[in-house]
Design a protein around this motif. Structure first.
Motif, mmCIF file in Angstrom:
data_model
loop_
_atom_site.group_PDB
_atom_site.id
_atom_site.type_symbol
_atom_site.label_atom_id
_atom_site.label_comp_id
_atom_site.label_asym_id
_atom_site.label_seq_id
_atom_site.Cartn_x
_atom_site.Cartn_y
_atom_site.Cartn_z
ATOM 1 N N ASP A 87 54.016 129.306 37.632
ATOM 2 C CA ASP A 87 53.691 130.156 36.501
ATOM 3 C C ASP A 87 53.809 131.645 36.530
ATOM 4 O OD1 ASP A 87 52.603 130.323 33.704
ATOM 5 O OD2 ASP A 87 51.033 131.436 34.427
ATOM 6 N N LEU A 88 53.615 132.071 37.879
ATOM 7 C CA LEU A 88 53.528 133.374 38.103
ATOM 8 C C LEU A 88 55.343 133.779 38.171
ATOM 9 C CD1 LEU A 88 52.452 136.177 39.152
ATOM 10 C CD2 LEU A 88 52.666 135.321 41.319
ATOM 11 N N ALA A 89 56.011 132.949 38.971
ATOM 12 C CA ALA A 89 57.063 133.201 39.155
ATOM 13 C C ALA A 89 58.012 133.249 37.631
ATOM 14 C CB ALA A 89 58.071 131.991 39.925
ATOM 15 N N SER A 90 57.567 132.627 36.724
ATOM 16 C CA SER A 90 58.174 132.740 35.481
ATOM 17 C C SER A 90 57.802 133.910 34.536
ATOM 18 C CB SER A 90 57.823 131.327 34.539
ATOM 19 O OG SER A 90 56.290 131.363 34.334
ATOM 20 N N LYS A 91 56.718 134.294 35.069
ATOM 21 C CA LYS A 91 56.135 135.635 34.158
ATOM 22 C C LYS A 91 56.580 137.004 34.913
ATOM 23 C CE LYS A 91 52.265 133.241 32.370
ATOM 24 N NZ LYS A 91 50.874 133.133 32.200
ATOM 25 N N LEU A 92 56.850 136.887 36.324
ATOM 26 C CA LEU A 92 57.046 137.968 37.062
ATOM 27 C C LEU A 92 58.508 137.839 37.343
ATOM 28 C CD1 LEU A 92 55.412 140.304 38.008
ATOM 29 C CD2 LEU A 92 54.983 139.001 40.264
ATOM 30 N N PRO A 93 59.353 138.692 37.179
ATOM 31 C CA PRO A 93 61.049 138.971 37.372
ATOM 32 C C PRO A 93 61.039 139.489 38.760
ATOM 33 C CG PRO A 93 60.602 139.459 35.012
ATOM 34 C CD PRO A 93 59.375 139.414 35.749
#
Length: 440
Positions: A376-382
């Motif tokens: 989820d973090l990877a999807s929100k944090l480019p």
């Protein structure tokens, strides 16, 4: 260089030149014959490199000036950098070389690589001083007599040392710089003395009162420094210093939590990588913007540096990402190659200026709900770099070396797993109570 020697009617020097057009570089070897066409090819070069040979035969001509017709030719050239490699150089030639480099060549950089300098008395100043255009001098793997007690011999080049901007003296077995010589560099901005034998006491004497007063960049990488506090006391008076590199020294035994010192307020970039640190309880410069603590053995860390923009912690022993609440301005955070099991999503997403997060090659726990949180973090944090290839599971064992991205857990599945686990616990507890009552 061969053109110069011929124009001065000096002893004939053999030389072979090769022009590299993409680099605008002309490389001449004094050990081989050459055709005149090679010299014409090199007229386009901006950098000239002279390799191999012994310039001792030219020592007697150190005060000779080039004739007018040669000056006219040289002034047309676009040479900006001159490199001497694998040469034997009489020191008495240096003042004349600096004079000639400034006029007519108008060079800005001179380098000596793997050269041996022969001591041949004082460096006399030439009769007609010209403005110095050489701003950078570099000596790499140079061999020469010790600088101790040689201030008088350097009087001939003192006026150039006073306005030199960049000086590099790397891997040249230097143990110290005499105080009086350091005081000659009144306009020096950058000093690189990496890969030498400086120790705590010799650094103190080299940076005596009045030495290098305008220094902005100091590189002391890979020397023999052991006391963080001693270096701090020595560097403290350099109130224009903005960049300090102490990497690859050994501060693992020179720790004293009670010892306090004051770093220059001007310091913005600080490199302490590869210095054997296990903790960081020392005082740090308060206005740092870049801090490199990578390649150490740090387990925990808690920093308060409001101006910090870049923090490098790769290849340590961190078991968790350090607290980030006192680092609001972070733009770059590197915590890869540690022992971190999960990333604190909430804290990372609150870093409004974060542009790069390097967190691969850690010991990620792919149990619920950690795998889902990281995805989820990877999807929100480019800003998360090298995702997903560098992010693999360490635990549980049946998922080891699997990509975190491929873990199928979701919040619903994790919740169902929790409910199932709780139901199983309740059932087992009930059964245990039932059997206890039955036995009674």
């Amino acid at each position: 260089m061969a053109l110069l020697l011929l124009g001065l009617n000096l002893p004939r020097a053999k030389s072979d030149c090769e022009f590299f057009e993409s680099e605008k570089l002309c490389v001449c070897s004094l050990l081989e014959e050459s055709e005149m066409q090679n010299f014409f090819d090199c007229l386009q070069a901006t950098t000239y490199e002279l390799r191999g040979g012994n310039l001792e035969q030219f020592a007697a001509f150190y005060q000779m000036e080039p004739p007018p017709h040669l000056i006219d030719i040289l002034e047309v050239l676009q040479v900006r950098k001159l490199v001497f490699t694998d040469l034997i150089v009489p020191e008495v030639l240096l003042p004349g070389a600096l004079e000639f480099a400034s006029h007519p060549l108008q060079l800005s950089e001179i380098e000596f690589v793997n050269c041996t300098f022969l001591r041949m008395g004082s460096q006399r100043q030439t009769g007609r001083p010209s403005p110095l255009r050489v701003s950078s001098l570099r000596f790499h793997k140079a061999t020469a007599d010790s600088l101790a007690d040689r201030c008088d011999e350097l009087s001939g080049v003192s006026r150039w040392l006073e306005i030199l901007k960049n000086l590099t003296l790397t891997e040249s077995q230097i143990t110290s710089i005499p105080c009086k010589i350091g005081q000659m560099f009144v306009g020096l901005h950058s000093l690189d003395i990496s890969g030498n034998y400086f120790q705590d006491e010799s650094i103190k004497s080299s940076f005596c009162h009045g030495a290098f007063p305008e220094l902005q960049v100091l590189k002391l990488r890979h020397n023999q420094l052991t006391s963080y506090h001693a270096v701090c006391e020595t560097i403290g008076p350099l109130n224009m210093l903005t960049h300090l590199d102490l990497s690859q020294n050994n501060f693992s035994t020179g720790f004293s939590s009670s010892a306090q010192c004051t770093w220059p307020q001007s310091l913005r970039v600080f490199n302490l990588s590869g210095t054997g640190l296990e903790h960081m309880e020392w005082s740090l410069p308060p206005n740092l913007e870049v801090l490199d603590l990578s390649a150490n053995s740090i387990i925990t860390l808690d920093l308060s540096l409001p101006a910090l923009k870049e923090l490098y912690l790769s290849n340590n022993r961190l078991q968790a990402v350090p607290p980030l609440k006192n680092l609001p301005g972070l733009e770059v955070l590197s915590v890869d190659q540690n022992q971190i099991s999960h990333l604190p999503s909430k804290s990372l997403l609150q870093l409004k200026h974060l542009q790069i997060l390097q967190a691969g090659h850690n010991l990620y726990n792919c149990s619920c709900p950690y795998a889902w949180e990281l995805r989820d973090l990877a999807s929100k944090l480019p800003a998360l770099t090298n995702w997903p290839d560098d992010y693999t599971c360490r635990f549980p064992l049946h998922h080891r070396d699997s990509l975190v991205k491929n873990m199928s857990s979701s919040p619903l599945q994790c919740s169902q797993a929790v409910v199932t686990h709780a139901s199983a616990v309740i059932l087992l507890s009930s059964l245990h109570l039932f059997f206890c009552l039955f036995l009674i």
